[in-house]
Design an enzyme around this catalytic site. Sequence first.
Site, PDB file in Angstrom:
ATOM      1  N   TYR A   1       3.936 -14.276 -14.402  1.00 12.37           N
ATOM      2  CA  TYR A   1       2.786 -13.227 -14.125  1.00 12.37           C
ATOM      3  C   TYR A   1       1.181 -13.890 -14.250  1.00 12.37           C
ATOM      4  O   TYR A   1       0.595 -13.709 -13.469  1.00 12.37           O
ATOM      5  CB  TYR A   1       2.957 -11.953 -14.583  1.00 12.37           C
ATOM      6  CG  TYR A   1       2.324 -10.900 -14.140  1.00 12.37           C
ATOM      7  CD1 TYR A   1       2.483 -10.306 -12.796  1.00 12.37           C
ATOM      8  CD2 TYR A   1       1.222 -10.174 -14.942  1.00 12.37           C
ATOM      9  CE1 TYR A   1       1.545  -9.177 -12.431  1.00 12.37           C
ATOM     10  CE2 TYR A   1       0.414  -9.023 -14.465  1.00 12.37           C
ATOM     11  CZ  TYR A   1       0.769  -8.679 -13.122  1.00 12.37           C
ATOM     12  OH  TYR A   1      -0.028  -7.654 -12.563  1.00 12.37           O
TER      13      TYR A   1
ATOM     14  N   ASN B   1      -2.877  -7.016  -2.298  1.00  8.99           N
ATOM     15  CA  ASN B   1      -2.451  -6.355  -3.409  1.00  8.99           C
ATOM     16  C   ASN B   1      -1.062  -6.492  -3.899  1.00  8.99           C
ATOM     17  O   ASN B   1      -0.671  -6.105  -5.031  1.00  8.99           O
ATOM     18  CB  ASN B   1      -2.899  -4.828  -3.116  1.00  8.99           C
ATOM     19  CG  ASN B   1      -2.272  -3.761  -4.181  1.00  8.99           C
ATOM     20  OD1 ASN B   1      -2.920  -3.699  -5.282  1.00  8.99           O
ATOM     21  ND2 ASN B   1      -1.236  -3.234  -3.965  1.00  8.99           N
TER      22      ASN B   1
ATOM     23  N   ALA C   1       0.468 -17.043 -14.731  1.00 11.50           N
ATOM     24  CA  ALA C   1       0.229 -18.098 -14.041  1.00 11.50           C
ATOM     25  C   ALA C   1      -0.118 -17.797 -12.493  1.00 11.50           C
ATOM     26  O   ALA C   1      -1.055 -18.350 -11.891  1.00 11.50           O
ATOM     27  CB  ALA C   1       1.440 -18.823 -13.955  1.00 11.50           C
ATOM     28  N   ALA C   2       0.597 -16.765 -11.960  1.00 13.43           N
ATOM     29  CA  ALA C   2       0.368 -16.442 -10.682  1.00 13.43           C
ATOM     30  C   ALA C   2      -0.916 -15.841 -10.626  1.00 13.43           C
ATOM     31  O   ALA C   2      -1.835 -15.950  -9.486  1.00 13.43           O
ATOM     32  CB  ALA C   2       1.534 -15.440 -10.189  1.00 13.43           C
ATOM     33  N   LYS C   3      -1.370 -14.820 -11.536  1.00 10.03           N
ATOM     34  CA  LYS C   3      -2.738 -14.133 -11.395  1.00 10.03           C
ATOM     35  C   LYS C   3      -3.558 -15.042 -11.565  1.00 10.03           C
ATOM     36  O   LYS C   3      -4.885 -14.728 -11.313  1.00 10.03           O
ATOM     37  CB  LYS C   3      -2.460 -12.906 -12.548  1.00 10.03           C
ATOM     38  CG  LYS C   3      -1.817 -11.833 -11.857  1.00 10.03           C
ATOM     39  CD  LYS C   3      -1.982 -11.293 -10.636  1.00 10.03           C
ATOM     40  CE  LYS C   3      -1.091  -9.956 -10.335  1.00 10.03           C
ATOM     41  NZ  LYS C   3      -1.225  -9.450  -8.836  1.00 10.03           N
TER      42      LYS C   3
ATOM     43  N   ASP D   1       7.563  -8.570   4.350  1.00  9.59           N
ATOM     44  CA  ASP D   1       7.695  -8.968   3.052  1.00  9.59           C
ATOM     45  C   ASP D   1       6.625 -10.193   3.206  1.00  9.59           C
ATOM     46  O   ASP D   1       6.611 -11.178   4.077  1.00  9.59           O
ATOM     47  CB  ASP D   1       8.950  -9.818   2.990  1.00  9.59           C
ATOM     48  CG  ASP D   1       9.000 -10.563   1.689  1.00  9.59           C
ATOM     49  OD1 ASP D   1       8.077 -10.896   0.945  1.00  9.59           O
ATOM     50  OD2 ASP D   1      10.246 -10.809   1.227  1.00  9.59           O
TER      51      ASP D   1
ATOM     52  N   ALA E   1       0.821  -1.375  -0.103  1.00  9.00           N
ATOM     53  CA  ALA E   1      -0.122   0.072   0.094  1.00  9.00           C
ATOM     54  C   ALA E   1       0.878   1.229   0.061  1.00  9.00           C
ATOM     55  O   ALA E   1       0.441   2.355   0.147  1.00  9.00           O
ATOM     56  CB  ALA E   1      -0.977   0.003   1.387  1.00  9.00           C
ATOM     57  N   SER E   2       2.205   1.228  -0.168  1.00  9.93           N
ATOM     58  CA  SER E   2       2.983   2.338  -0.147  1.00  9.93           C
ATOM     59  C   SER E   2       2.786   3.088  -1.546  1.00  9.93           C
ATOM     60  O   SER E   2       3.391   4.271  -1.481  1.00  9.93           O
ATOM     61  CB  SER E   2       4.558   1.944  -0.021  1.00  9.93           C
ATOM     62  OG  SER E   2       4.811   0.743  -0.951  1.00  9.93           O
ATOM     63  N   ARG E   3       2.543   2.650  -2.407  1.00  5.29           N
ATOM     64  CA  ARG E   3       2.504   2.975  -3.922  1.00  5.29           C
ATOM     65  C   ARG E   3       1.213   2.561  -4.652  1.00  5.29           C
ATOM     66  O   ARG E   3       0.615   1.746  -4.336  1.00  5.29           O
ATOM     67  CB  ARG E   3       3.639   2.644  -4.466  1.00  5.29           C
ATOM     68  CG  ARG E   3       4.816   3.300  -3.943  1.00  5.29           C
ATOM     69  CD  ARG E   3       6.165   2.716  -4.871  1.00  5.29           C
ATOM     70  NE  ARG E   3       6.641   1.645  -4.700  1.00  5.29           N
ATOM     71  CZ  ARG E   3       6.958   0.756  -5.564  1.00  5.29           C
ATOM     72  NH1 ARG E   3       6.857   0.801  -6.779  1.00  5.29           N
ATOM     73  NH2 ARG E   3       7.491  -0.627  -5.141  1.00  5.29           N
TER      74      ARG E   3
END
Length: 249
Positions: free
Chosen positions: A156, A91, A158-160, A64, A14-16
């Site tokens: 990406y 996120n 595959a992960a999503k 992390d 959530a920093s960016r």
Amino acid sequence: MPELQGQVAIVTGASRGIGKAIALGLAERGASVIINYQSNAQSAAEVVSAIEAAGGSAIAYAADVTVETEVAAMVEEVIGRWGRIDILVNNAGVTRDNLIHRLKDEQWEAVIEIDLTSAFVCCRAVLPWMQSRRYGRIVNVSSLAGLTGNVGQANYAAAKMGLIALTKALAREVATDGITVNAVAPGYIETDMLESVPAWLRTWALDVIPVGRFGRPEEVASAVIFLASPAASYIIGHTLVVDGGWVMP
Ligand code: NAP
């Protein structure tokens, strides 16, 4: 009264970018928000300051999200401070693009760990607290790439796509516990991540996206906030596409 008054939300990454917009939106609606980040302490502190300046409540927390002990410590801190967790937004995410014959093991593993395994780790850590109060909202930030695949993004995509499958499986598991689990699948959104997309691809995308522009982080945030709200109580295992019409059937 703001609709999320008294609720507590963890937003990973959530920093960016999109996570920041989600955190600001949740806080605006009354939730106390944990601004999780990995290394960018300055940006995370700025998000907290913005929330506090607007009269909201937030803390920044470095963890992390692929490391179970760090996630456990974050959850412990939240429970110690507020005694509850109502909302988890998974996120945090990265890309490490390469054509598959050049894709290195470490590029594959980093993306699977950060974009998929982290959501499993965070869900498992917060679920007992949601189940004990028989209320919870989990929203996973997937991607269009997880629905369509993308050249150079086997890891990406595959992960999503895995994240969408996780969303559906977990949604079924906890549906009778008052907990909903859903996903959003953004198209191209104007954040740091978009900078890594080659210029030619961005130009091509602008031609094929019906709305003719990239999305803004706030436009993804509003979808996430709806799914994270009490109003979305009968929406289970859904993936809400936020893409300016790019892949509408
Ligand atoms: P971004 O601007 O690059 O920000 C990434 C965020 O994730 C940062 O807050 C970063 O923290 C955090 N992060 C990365 N690895 C982490 C880890 N191991 N533990 C904790 N936090 C970690 O990304 P974005 O564009 O906002 O993307 C947010 C999500 O939307 C991602 O899941 C992404 O895949 C998805 N998405 C983005 C787009 C797009 O076009 N931008 C499209 C579809 C989907 P630090 O600041 O400390 O590094």
